[in-house]
Design a protein around this motif. Structure first.
Motif: not given
Lengths: 291, 368
Positions: A182, A204, A89-90, A174, A103, A99-100, A93-94, A177-178
């Motif tokens: 921010r 985090t 996930a990290l 994930m 995932r 990403r898609t 995310e980074g 995380l969202t």
């Protein structure tokens, strides 16, 4: 008027209540009752034998093997799939792009049918024609018979279990995380948290607390429940090296038709799962929420 | 020069140019307000100074060091975020301590972050936290978590966390926008007090001109990604660099009337002499603040359309020829809708803007 309203309420609740009673509560209670009987399919009437089933379990080496195997399986699959899910996930995310697609790739095992995938794993791990051992041979290692050696069978099943649940955990992380603002990570950077590790520790990880607890408990429950890969790939073998709780319950009940004993094993399983859920709700209410 | 220097910073997001080469400097101990409407790029500029975003071109220099590419934590800046950005899982004490813990303790000393493992460094941090919390009235709240605090208290915690390590540059991103109106006025003063105590080069981003004009030593007016003027509040108000600044500063807004300079320099408004002379020629815009109008014999006739009682004054909406004008009268002035007032203005307080929008010097008739 009030009575009419109450009646309407009952009528509206009835279908759900009925379904709950008939499909959940009644079978559970029946299983609990059976656990204290010597019921075998075809032998009527069953006798009340108190705790005999549990006494037998205590001395039954087969059950003990199965219990220990389940613990070992859980001890490997749960931590690795939680930590791996978080790591993925990290990383995703980074990532700047893709990403898609990543995932989707890691989530694929979750939506695919385990039984079908098990066939693929059987081929992959096949001692002579499997690609895994082919690769090992290429670098000069004689690969073991993954699923048919009692030394490696549990590890192999654990690897499949990890592959199955790591994507699920990743998606949960994930989502967690969202939900982290921010600004908090930016504030941490301005406050001097220069290393990524410092920001992880400061922001985090603490804010991921509720998600992490949920993922841990879900992973434990999912791995205690391991059944289909065992049933399809090894049938508990070789030599009971991959006997797990639910598979033992299944063979006792549906192969040997000892439904009373099988119900007792189910009860043990139920207690474990309920215990885990209790732990989750207790801690969740107390520690990881910063209300 | 120590303090903060921003040198021709440019930034685009995709095809949108957000900052068109902005330059600005803030001396140590100086309080500069960066004033502009939302979307003018002021927050982007602040994030570039803090190091959260990187500029496409230009430099950021802090205390004589080029930090354009430096990590936010290595710039000696502190920042107060608009929504405070407090760590929800830490107490007020721990929140304020974070910048000190991150800087003074090594990575391994930091490991038991939530534990109370002692040591001279940790005792010094604890003392510093209490020293900064005391004057802000946070001492009784030190062991609470942010969720247990009011908006104003959270704001003070954010301020304390920012200044606890005496940063060289102190950035504030609309820190008052989440507070209610009464609290805003009292907190203005608190922020200026903190700024004086710390003595940092402070940059305060706001879209509220009353905050900028009341708090700052200098106001930097930013519109459309360009810095239009940076001057003392009175200068920005009385001598705006151009029409945009004049229009943006002042509430109620300035009256802008089309005028013309004759070939001899005399400015005329719809054929009427204004008593103003200028070096420019041709069409002009005349700016008159509402309080610069005078009502009295010999003025031009303006018909009153609406009045607003302000307590310390009376705001009159009137019409002069075809133009709506706003004027501020004494609160006890007997003015009713439909009246025709004779109005004029003090030439010394009028502003003249050339055809390009820049302000041109007006000279009084005696010097013309």
């Amino acid at each position: 008027m009030r009575r009419g309203e109450a009646l309407a309420a009952w009528m509206l609740t009835l279908p759900a209540a009925l379904a709950f009673l008939l499909l959940l509560l009644a079978p559970t209670l029946a299983a609990i009752a059976l656990a204290f009987s010597d019921y075998e399919l075809g032998v009527w009437p069953p006798h009340w034998i108190g705790l005999d089933n549990f006494r037998e379990m205590w001395t039954d080496r087969g059950f003990r093997t199965s219990f220990v195997n389940t613990l070992v399986y859980v001890a490997i699959v749960a931590p690795v799939s939680v930590a791996g899910g978080l790591g993925l996930a990290l990383l995703i995310e980074g990532a700047a792009r893709g990403r898609t697609i990543f995932r989707a790739i890691f989530f694929l095992p979750v939506v695919s049918l385990t039984v079908a995938m098990a066939a693929a794993w059987q081929y992959l791990l096949h001692p002579t024609i499997g690609p895994v051992n082919a690769v090992l041979r290429a670098v000069g290692i004689a690969g073991p018979a993954w699923l048919s050696s009692s030394d490696t069978v549990l590890l192999s099943l654990a690897a499949i279990g990890i592959w199955e649940s790591i994507g699920f955990n990743m998606v949960l992380f994930m989502a967690g995380l969202t939900a982290i603002p921010r600004e908090l990570r930016e504030a941490a950077a301005v406050d001097g948290a220069r290393a990524a590790w410092d920001r992880f520790r400061l922001v985090t990880w603490p804010l991921l607390g509720p998600t992490a607890l949920f993922v841990v408990v879900i992973s434990l429950i999912r791995s205690v429940r391991v059944f289909d890969t065992v049933a399809v790939l090894t049938r508990g073998g070789p030599n009971k090296a991959s006997e797990v709780l639910l598979y033992t319950m299944y063979t006792e009940g549906f192969t040997f038709l000892r439904l009373g004993y099988s119900a007792a094993i189910t009860l043990v399983f139920l207690v474990i799962v309920l215990g885990l859920m209790l732990v989750q709700t207790r801690i969740l209410d107390r520690r990881v929420h910063y209300g | 020069m120590s303090g903060l220097v921003i040198d021709s910073v440019r930034k685009a997001f995709g095809a949108t140019q957000v900052l068109h080469g902005v330059s600005l400097s803030v001396r140590p101990g100086e309080f500069v307000a960066l004033l502009g409407p939302s979307g003018c790029g002021k927050s982007t500029l602040m994030r570039i100074i803090a190091g959260i975003d990187a500029p496409d071109a230009g430099r950021v220099i802090i205390n004589d060091r080029d930090v354009t590419r430096a990590h936010p934590g290595a710039r000696d800046v502190a920042m107060v975020f608009q929504n405070y950005a407090l760590y929800p899982h830490l107490t007020v004490r721990q929140n304020i301590a974070v910048p000190l813990v991150m800087r003074r303790l090594s990575a391994w000393q930091r490991l038991p972050f939530l534990g109370g493992f002692a040591g001279a460094a940790r005792r010094a941090i604890a003392a510093d936290v209490e020293r900064i919390a005391e004057p802000l009235g946070l001492a009784p709240l030190l062991d609470r978590r942010p969720a247990q605090l009011s908006g104003g208290q959270r704001q003070r915690v954010a301020l304390a966390r920012a200044v606890v390590r005496a940063p060289h540059v102190f950035l504030l991103d609309e820190p008052l926008s989440n507070l209610d109106a009464a609290l805003r006025v009292t907190t203005r003063r608190e922020i200026v007090d903190i700024h004086r105590r710390v003595g940092a080069a402070s940059l305060y981003v706001t879209h509220d001109q009353s905050e900028a004009l009341t708090m700052a030593d200098r106001v930097a007016v930013m519109l459309g990604g360009r810095l239009l003027q940076c001057a003392a509040p009175a200068d920005v108000y009385d001598r705006p660099a151009n029409l945009d600044v004049a229009r943006f500063i002042g509430s109620p807004a300035i009256n802008l009337l089309p005028a013309e300079a004759r070939d001899d320099g005399w400015v005329q408004l719809a054929g009427r002499a204004t008593g103003l002379a200028t070096a420019a020629r041709g069409p002009l815009t005349l700016g008159v603040r509402p309080e610069a109008w005078r009502i009295g014999a010999g003025g031009w006739p303006a018909r009153v359309e609406h009045t607003e009682f302000l307590g310390d004054g009376l705001l009159v909406h009137a019409r002069l020829d075809d133009h709506a004008v706003l004027l501020r009268a004494e609160p006890d002035a007997r003015i009713a809708v439909g009246d025709v007032l004779p109005i004029g203005f003090d030439p010394a307080r009028a502003l003249v803007f050339g055809a390009d929008g820049a302000r041109v010097a007006a000279v009084e008739p005696a010097h013309a």
